[in-house]
Design an enzyme around this catalytic site. Structure first.
Site, PDB file in Angstrom:
ATOM      1  N   LYS A 258       4.845  52.229  11.104  1.00 22.79           N
ATOM      2  CA  LYS A 258       5.478  50.904  11.202  1.00 22.79           C
ATOM      3  C   LYS A 258       6.459  50.793  12.371  1.00 22.79           C
ATOM      4  O   LYS A 258       6.602  49.729  12.962  1.00 22.79           O
ATOM      5  CB  LYS A 258       6.167  50.537   9.875  1.00 22.79           C
ATOM      6  CG  LYS A 258       5.170  50.384   8.708  1.00 22.79           C
ATOM      7  CD  LYS A 258       4.032  49.403   8.992  1.00 22.79           C
ATOM      8  CE  LYS A 258       3.001  49.390   7.867  1.00 22.79           C
ATOM      9  NZ  LYS A 258       1.627  49.182   8.327  1.00 22.79           N
TER      10      LYS A 258
ATOM     11  N   ASP B 219      -9.382  50.276   7.532  1.00 20.65           N
ATOM     12  CA  ASP B 219      -9.652  48.846   7.727  1.00 20.65           C
ATOM     13  C   ASP B 219      -9.080  48.310   9.030  1.00 20.65           C
ATOM     14  O   ASP B 219      -8.952  47.111   9.198  1.00 20.65           O
ATOM     15  CB  ASP B 219      -9.063  48.047   6.560  1.00 20.65           C
ATOM     16  CG  ASP B 219      -7.542  48.051   6.583  1.00 20.65           C
ATOM     17  OD1 ASP B 219      -6.965  49.158   6.677  1.00 20.65           O
ATOM     18  OD2 ASP B 219      -6.937  46.968   6.556  1.00 20.65           O
TER      19      ASP B 219
ATOM     20  N   ALA C  41       1.839  39.669  14.332  1.00 16.47           N
ATOM     21  CA  ALA C  41       2.355  40.644  13.360  1.00 16.47           C
ATOM     22  C   ALA C  41       1.239  41.578  12.901  1.00 16.47           C
ATOM     23  O   ALA C  41       1.452  42.743  12.613  1.00 16.47           O
ATOM     24  CB  ALA C  41       2.964  39.923  12.170  1.00 16.47           C
TER      25      ALA C  41
ATOM     26  N   ALA D 178      -2.960  50.338   2.601  1.00 13.91           N
ATOM     27  CA  ALA D 178      -3.009  48.865   2.589  1.00 13.91           C
ATOM     28  C   ALA D 178      -4.209  48.324   3.366  1.00 13.91           C
ATOM     29  O   ALA D 178      -4.463  48.737   4.492  1.00 13.91           O
ATOM     30  CB  ALA D 178      -1.709  48.306   3.164  1.00 13.91           C
TER      31      ALA D 178
ATOM     32  N   HIS E 287       4.313  50.212  15.217  1.00 11.17           N
ATOM     33  CA  HIS E 287       3.799  48.847  15.055  1.00 11.17           C
ATOM     34  C   HIS E 287       4.843  47.853  15.614  1.00 11.17           C
ATOM     35  O   HIS E 287       4.504  46.912  16.340  1.00 11.17           O
ATOM     36  CB  HIS E 287       3.544  48.607  13.550  1.00 11.17           C
ATOM     37  CG  HIS E 287       2.825  47.334  13.221  1.00 11.17           C
ATOM     38  ND1 HIS E 287       1.934  47.237  12.184  1.00 11.17           N
ATOM     39  CD2 HIS E 287       2.875  46.097  13.771  1.00 11.17           C
ATOM     40  CE1 HIS E 287       1.466  45.990  12.108  1.00 11.17           C
ATOM     41  NE2 HIS E 287       2.038  45.280  13.066  1.00 11.17           N
TER      42      HIS E 287
ATOM     43  N   ASP F  98      -7.322  55.202   3.937  1.00 11.32           N
ATOM     44  CA  ASP F  98      -6.104  54.503   4.308  1.00 11.32           C
ATOM     45  C   ASP F  98      -5.591  53.801   3.041  1.00 11.32           C
ATOM     46  O   ASP F  98      -6.305  53.724   2.035  1.00 11.32           O
ATOM     47  CB  ASP F  98      -6.439  53.489   5.403  1.00 11.32           C
ATOM     48  CG  ASP F  98      -5.326  52.494   5.601  1.00 11.32           C
ATOM     49  OD1 ASP F  98      -4.194  52.928   5.874  1.00 11.32           O
ATOM     50  OD2 ASP F  98      -5.587  51.276   5.437  1.00 11.32           O
TER      51      ASP F  98
ATOM     52  N   MET G 185      -1.881  46.566  13.327  1.00  9.91           N
ATOM     53  CA  MET G 185      -1.890  47.117  11.970  1.00  9.91           C
ATOM     54  C   MET G 185      -2.577  48.485  11.937  1.00  9.91           C
ATOM     55  O   MET G 185      -3.596  48.697  12.594  1.00  9.91           O
ATOM     56  CB  MET G 185      -2.606  46.158  11.023  1.00  9.91           C
ATOM     57  CG  MET G 185      -2.326  46.435   9.557  1.00  9.91           C
ATOM     58  SD  MET G 185      -0.605  46.097   9.105  1.00  9.91           S
ATOM     59  CE  MET G 185      -0.646  44.299   8.938  1.00  9.91           C
TER      60      MET G 185
ATOM     61  N   ARG H  99      -0.758  57.372  13.513  1.00 14.99           N
ATOM     62  CA  ARG H  99      -1.992  56.989  14.213  1.00 14.99           C
ATOM     63  C   ARG H  99      -1.683  56.452  15.605  1.00 14.99           C
ATOM     64  O   ARG H  99      -0.622  55.872  15.788  1.00 14.99           O
ATOM     65  CB  ARG H  99      -2.717  55.892  13.416  1.00 14.99           C
ATOM     66  CG  ARG H  99      -3.188  56.365  12.078  1.00 14.99           C
ATOM     67  CD  ARG H  99      -3.645  55.176  11.236  1.00 14.99           C
ATOM     68  NE  ARG H  99      -3.894  55.609   9.876  1.00 14.99           N
ATOM     69  CZ  ARG H  99      -3.714  54.824   8.812  1.00 14.99           C
ATOM     70  NH1 ARG H  99      -3.272  53.582   8.941  1.00 14.99           N
ATOM     71  NH2 ARG H  99      -3.979  55.271   7.627  1.00 14.99           N
TER      72      ARG H  99
END
Ligand code: PLP
Length: 621
Positions: A49, A172, A41, A10, A52, A8, A45, A146
């Site tokens: 986005k 992560d 927020a 970030a 998200h 991944d 993750m 994802r």
């Protein structure tokens, strides 16, 4: 072996703590008049986005319109694109680890929640710092982000990898682990600097050791629940993880078992175990009943109602013991006919359960001698029961079941048979031969998995066996009551997954064409095996007319068994040691999900071994 690691971005390889998107989401929702917390927020993750943004919207009390969501996303995107280059510092050990993996020929792939426009800014920044993966794909470049596996599939396609178990996904967030699991890759969760930990380096630095451990353990729990295969603190642990996966891949490489059980089983049989069931569940109980009924039909189709199959937890010996223990009365005298280890095992059982018994012992390389049995029955009228093994798996000798049953019946004796290695491979019509009870197990010619055994017997005999057992757990009567009177309910914990596998194995048996087809395949396997080995000068010990088509004992001659075993194991074949004491032998089974072509491959591997060792093989010559 592992061929690719898919990172991944970030929180995993760049942007310690994954802070870049946070302000963007806060600004985005502010633009539609909604205040969200850092925590909100951060929660989704890892997702694309736009997904998200929708996930944050779903956390709110009031439903948002599509327009509002798109507006929030627009502002998020603007904020992020303006700032993203400040959040591109690569994390600890990233370039060293990537370089080390590349040196081992491992491809470095990547997936992300960022859009390709965002990645256009991140990629050059990372490259400046010495990290450039071989491939990168963003959610907008495929169908969905994802937790769908598509981005990973693009990586696999790019690297020409067909087996996802040759790839590792490192991330992560929970979404990363889910993505990896959906792609059927190995998954690794990184704790330090992760979005899940959500702390900057400075924040980590001021935490006490205890507090940091508590936070790390919370992250660990998230990865664990998501099903991560490995959880590491930092990327420098990755090479060890890959070494461990490689070890496991070697260990789990498919072996062909040329043994008398457990056997090589079909994938469908193993996959059937993947559902967890509760012993009490009605659906599970119905499956149990269907298994018992199908087994009864295999053994006693024409007289189905007169027979019952009682399943038992445990290997085949448990069924043999339960059969002798419960179906023989205290006053019964049992005559055991013994020509191998399994016959001898029955004696031990009779001894331990304090039965009244006698036995006749025969040459291990020959079938039970009918004439001697008849002589004994003539002489000893007080014998009530005869018990023997159908195929003595010790040697592969096939005992004359029909003749023995007919003889016993002509003298009015009961007949108990250990048909462990022949059930579902030989025609054993219990009613036709008036066989009283037969013991077998899930992991022989039914080609199921080990863990279940069963006794098929006349219901009449079972009904009269109440209170006879010396053992509670092996009480066939009690077990019968539970399974029949109670609609398929095991008295004690049943091996649920093994039972599901047995259900599937019986379905496979039917699919293959039942007894005629299975028998034909085993016979052909056996014929090819004998023929091919004969070409190498390796001979069977047992005369062809006494030999089963299940397992065969061969002369070992000048071979060293453990060397032969190791050489064949390297090629994926598992063979069996001999059990004869007089001469060195080895055994080969040809039952299970194996085919004549496999017999040819096996013998060819034996030939290679002989050539490599320069052995003098013509044993008989
Ligand atoms: C396999 C086998 C058994 C049972 O052995 P377990 O190790 O208890 O499964 C009993 N008798 C014969 C003839 C067998 O082949």
């Amino acid at each position: 072996m592992i061929k690719a690691v898919i990172f991944d971005w970030a929180g995993t390889t760049v942007d310690y703590g994954c802070f870049a998107p946070i302000q963007g989401f806060i600004n985005g929702f502010k633009s539609i008049g909604i205040d969200i917390t850092d925590e909100m927020a951060r929660k989704p993750m890892g997702l694309a986005k736009i997904d998200h943004t929708r996930a944050i919207a779903a956390m709110l009390d009031c439903p948002l319109s599509e327009e509002q969501i798109l507006q929030a996303y627009k502002v998020f995107e603007e904020t992020l694109l303006a700032n993203i280059e400040q959040y591109c510092d690569i994390k600890d050990y990233v370039s060293e680890t990537a370089d080390a993996l590349k040196r081992h020929g491992i491809k470095i792939g990547s997936t992300t929640g960022y859009t390709s426009e965002m990645m256009d800014k991140v990629l050059p920044k990372a490259a400046e710092q010495g990290y450039s993966p071989d491939f990168c794909i963003a959610p907008d470049q495929t169908v969905k982000g994802r937790p769908y596996p598509y981005m990973i599939w693009h990586n696999l396609m790019k690297f020409g990898i067909s087996d996802p178990r040759e790839a590792v996904k490192v991330g992560d967030t929970e979404a990363d682990i889910n993505e990896g699991k959906n792609a059927d890759c190995w998954t690794v969760g990184v704790i330090m600097g992760s979005s899940e930990l959500g702390l900057s380096r400075d924040e980590v630095a001021i935490l006490s050791q205890e507090e940091l451990e508590i936070r790390k353990n919370a992250v660990r729990a998230v990865y664990y629940k998501a099903g991560a295969d490995y959880i590491i603190d930092n990327l420098d642990e990755l090479p060890d993880v890959i070494a461990d996966i490689n070890r496991r891949l070697v260990q789990s490489a498919p072996h062909m078992l040329l043994t008398p059980g457990p056997l090589t089983t079909r994938d469908s049989v193993k996959y059937a175990m993947l559902t967890d069931h509760c012993t009490w569940d009605d659906e599970y109980k119905a499956i149990t009943t269907s298994v018992m009924n199908d087994i009864t039909r295999i053994a006693a189709n024409d007289n189905f109602d007169d027979y019952a199959t009682v399943l038992l937890q445990g290997s085949g010996t448990y069924a043999v013991e339960a059969m002798i223990n419960c179906l023989c009365r205290k006053k019964d005298k049992i005559l055991f006919l013994v020509n191998g280890e399994y016959g001898r095992r029955m004696l031990t059982i009779a001894e331990n359960s304090r039965k009244d018994y006698e036995y006749l012992a025969f040459d291990m390389t020959k079938p039970i001698d009918i004439e001697k049995v008849e002589k004994k029955l003539k002489k000893d009228e007080d014998i009530d029961i005869i018990a023997f093994v159908h195929c003595e798996t010790t040697t592969g000798v096939l005992n004359p079941l029909e003749e023995l049953a007919k003889l016993a019946k002509s003298y009015g004796k009961k007949v108990l048979v250990d048909a462990m290695s022949t059930f579902a491979a030989y025609d054993i019509a219990m009613p036709g031969l008036d066989i009283d009870a037969l013991a077998a197990s899930s992991n022989k010619c039914l080609e199921g998995l080990p863990g279940l055994s069963f006794v098929i017997t006349k219901k009449m005999l079972l009904d009269k066996s109440e209170g006879r057992s010396y053992s509670h757990s092996l009480d066939l009567y009690d077990q019968y009551q539970g399974l029949y009177a109670n609609g398929g309910k095991f008295r004690f914990t049943s091996p649920t997954n093994v039972l599901l596998a047995l259900r599937q194995a019986i379905d496979e048996y039917k699919k293959e064409g039942g007894l005629p087809a299975r028998k034909a395949r085993y016979m052909e396997n056996h014929k090819v095996l004998i023929q091919e080995l004969e070409k190498l000068g390796i001979q069977s010990i047992v005369a062809p007319e006494n030999q089963s088509y299940i397992i065969t004992t061969f002369e070992l001659g000048s071979f060293d068994f453990s060397k032969l075993y190791a050489a064949l194991k390297l090629k994926g074949f598992i063979i069996y040691p001999g059990k004869l004491t007089a001469i060195p032998t080895f055994r080969l089974g040809n039952i299970g999900d194996v085919y004549p072509s496999d017999m040819v491959s096996l013998v060819s591997a034996i030939g290679d071994y002989i050539n490599a060792e320069n052995l003098n093989v013509n044993i008989k010559a």
